[in-house]
Design a protein around this motif. Structure first.
Motif, mmCIF file in Angstrom:
data_model
loop_
_atom_site.group_PDB
_atom_site.id
_atom_site.type_symbol
_atom_site.label_atom_id
_atom_site.label_comp_id
_atom_site.label_asym_id
_atom_site.label_seq_id
_atom_site.Cartn_x
_atom_site.Cartn_y
_atom_site.Cartn_z
ATOM 1 N N HIS A 108 0.833 -1.208 0.000
ATOM 2 C CA HIS A 108 0.000 0.000 0.000
ATOM 3 C C HIS A 108 0.866 1.255 0.000
ATOM 4 C CE1 HIS A 108 -2.911 -2.952 1.375
ATOM 5 N NE2 HIS A 108 -3.862 -2.073 1.107
ATOM 6 N N TYR A 109 0.349 2.273 -0.693
ATOM 7 C CA TYR A 109 0.947 3.609 -0.624
ATOM 8 C C TYR A 109 0.039 4.473 0.243
ATOM 9 C CZ TYR A 109 4.024 2.957 -4.733
ATOM 10 O OH TYR A 109 4.982 2.544 -5.625
ATOM 11 N N LEU A 110 0.673 5.272 1.092
ATOM 12 C CA LEU A 110 -0.048 6.309 1.814
ATOM 13 C C LEU A 110 0.368 7.628 1.186
ATOM 14 C CD1 LEU A 110 -1.814 7.371 4.131
ATOM 15 C CD2 LEU A 110 0.254 7.415 5.548
ATOM 16 N N PHE A 111 -0.596 8.343 0.617
ATOM 17 C CA PHE A 111 -0.291 9.613 -0.034
ATOM 18 C C PHE A 111 -0.273 10.715 1.013
ATOM 19 C CE2 PHE A 111 -1.415 7.007 -3.555
ATOM 20 C CZ PHE A 111 -0.578 7.459 -4.559
ATOM 21 N N LYS A 112 0.869 11.377 1.087
ATOM 22 C CA LYS A 112 1.087 12.449 2.054
ATOM 23 C C LYS A 112 0.819 13.793 1.391
ATOM 24 C CE LYS A 112 2.619 11.613 5.652
ATOM 25 N NZ LYS A 112 1.948 11.414 6.899
ATOM 26 N N ASP A 113 0.859 14.836 2.188
ATOM 27 C CA ASP A 113 0.642 16.186 1.664
ATOM 28 C C ASP A 113 1.633 16.504 0.554
ATOM 29 O OD1 ASP A 113 -1.491 16.841 3.299
ATOM 30 O OD2 ASP A 113 -0.167 17.384 4.948
ATOM 31 N N SER A 114 1.164 17.295 -0.377
ATOM 32 C CA SER A 114 1.998 17.715 -1.493
ATOM 33 C C SER A 114 1.827 19.213 -1.690
ATOM 34 C CB SER A 114 1.582 16.969 -2.765
ATOM 35 O OG SER A 114 2.147 17.570 -3.884
ATOM 36 N N ASN A 115 2.791 19.824 -2.315
ATOM 37 C CA ASN A 115 2.679 21.246 -2.629
ATOM 38 C C ASN A 115 1.761 21.476 -3.822
ATOM 39 O OD1 ASN A 115 4.462 21.822 -0.595
ATOM 40 N ND2 ASN A 115 6.243 21.774 -1.934
ATOM 41 N N ASP A 116 1.415 20.416 -4.525
ATOM 42 C CA ASP A 116 0.619 20.551 -5.736
ATOM 43 C C ASP A 116 -0.718 19.824 -5.572
ATOM 44 O OD1 ASP A 116 -0.334 20.994 -8.240
ATOM 45 O OD2 ASP A 116 1.402 20.164 -9.285
ATOM 46 N N GLU A 117 -1.572 20.390 -4.749
ATOM 47 C CA GLU A 117 -2.865 19.766 -4.469
ATOM 48 C C GLU A 117 -3.749 19.705 -5.708
ATOM 49 O OE1 GLU A 117 -6.588 20.217 -1.372
ATOM 50 O OE2 GLU A 117 -4.680 21.172 -0.903
ATOM 51 N N GLU A 118 -3.663 20.722 -6.568
ATOM 52 C CA GLU A 118 -4.472 20.740 -7.782
ATOM 53 C C GLU A 118 -4.143 19.548 -8.682
ATOM 54 O OE1 GLU A 118 -5.380 23.504 -11.691
ATOM 55 O OE2 GLU A 118 -4.290 24.368 -10.014
ATOM 56 N N HIS A 128 -3.830 11.322 2.610
ATOM 57 C CA HIS A 128 -4.041 10.585 3.856
ATOM 58 C C HIS A 128 -4.980 9.393 3.638
ATOM 59 C CE1 HIS A 128 -1.741 13.537 5.988
ATOM 60 N NE2 HIS A 128 -2.480 14.478 5.458
ATOM 61 N N HIS A 129 -4.893 8.814 2.445
ATOM 62 C CA HIS A 129 -5.616 7.590 2.117
ATOM 63 C C HIS A 129 -4.593 6.539 1.721
ATOM 64 C CE1 HIS A 129 -9.255 9.917 2.116
ATOM 65 N NE2 HIS A 129 -9.981 8.878 1.725
ATOM 66 N N LEU A 130 -4.886 5.316 2.095
ATOM 67 C CA LEU A 130 -4.057 4.180 1.679
ATOM 68 C C LEU A 130 -4.628 3.609 0.396
ATOM 69 C CD1 LEU A 130 -3.514 2.322 5.042
ATOM 70 C CD2 LEU A 130 -1.697 3.103 3.527
ATOM 71 N N TYR A 131 -3.752 3.361 -0.568
ATOM 72 C CA TYR A 131 -4.143 2.754 -1.837
ATOM 73 C C TYR A 131 -3.370 1.458 -2.015
ATOM 74 C CZ TYR A 131 -6.426 7.054 -3.368
ATOM 75 O OH TYR A 131 -7.260 8.130 -3.484
ATOM 76 N N PRO A 132 -4.055 0.363 -2.340
ATOM 77 C CA PRO A 132 -3.328 -0.873 -2.641
ATOM 78 C C PRO A 132 -2.403 -0.665 -3.838
ATOM 79 C CG PRO A 132 -5.678 -1.298 -2.451
ATOM 80 C CD PRO A 132 -5.499 0.190 -2.452
#
Length: 171
Positions: A108-118, A128-132
């Protein structure tokens, strides 16, 4: 002339989906998937009929006919079945997952904050979601499936991710 179907890819996706429902028999899985597809797509393929028993009793019934379903639409649907992103809190993360450093061990990847939200919004990836994480043997590449059921190869190059391995569940 229509494009040649990508049989290996479709079967690969079906296999990944079946792994999520290992207690189902093959035709049970396919039937359930067809009903799910139809329900999510304006009753696609549903044919309503009146059935008559030998006694003459008539009743309304229906069945699903997927003869004309485009392979790409089915493939997109199967991909969407693999989208299991879940919001995660620190307790769940500690309880159910172990951090890993090697991608081949990552589930799983946990996506953290990024400077490029768009950009991440355009990719339909939630923070802050886990993706298989899946592995495409033909492409020899890891990928995730976004919230729209689209496959993204090497998405860790576009966003900050933490890699985790799901702990085995005790039965």
């Amino acid at each position: 002339m229509r494009a040649k179907p990508d049989i290996k890819r479709t079967m690969y996706l079906l296999e990944r989906v079946w792994e999520k429902f290992p207690d189902m028999r093959f035709h049970q899985l396919v039937s359930n998937l067809q009903h799910m597809y139809s329900a999510q797509n304006d009753e696609y393929g549903r044919r309503r009929v009146i059935q008559r028993e030998d006694s003459g009793y008539e009743f309304k019934s229906s069945y699903l006919d997927f003869f004309y379903l485009n392979d790409k639409d089915w493939e997109r649907f199967l991909l969407s079945m693999l989208t299991d992103s879940v919001p995660v809190d620190s307790e769940k993360l500690k309880r159910d997952f172990t951090p890993v450093l090697v991608r081949s061990e990552c589930t799983h990847y946990l996506f953290k904050d990024s400077n490029d939200e768009e950009r991440m919004n355009n990719l339909y990836i939630k923070y802050h979601h886990l993706y298989p994480v899946y592995y495409d043997e033909e492409e020899e590449e890891y990928y995730v499936v976004n919230e729209r059921g689209e496959q993204y190869l090497s998405i860790e190059l576009l966003a900050k991710v933490e890699m985790y391995k799901k702990k085995p569940t005790s039965e």
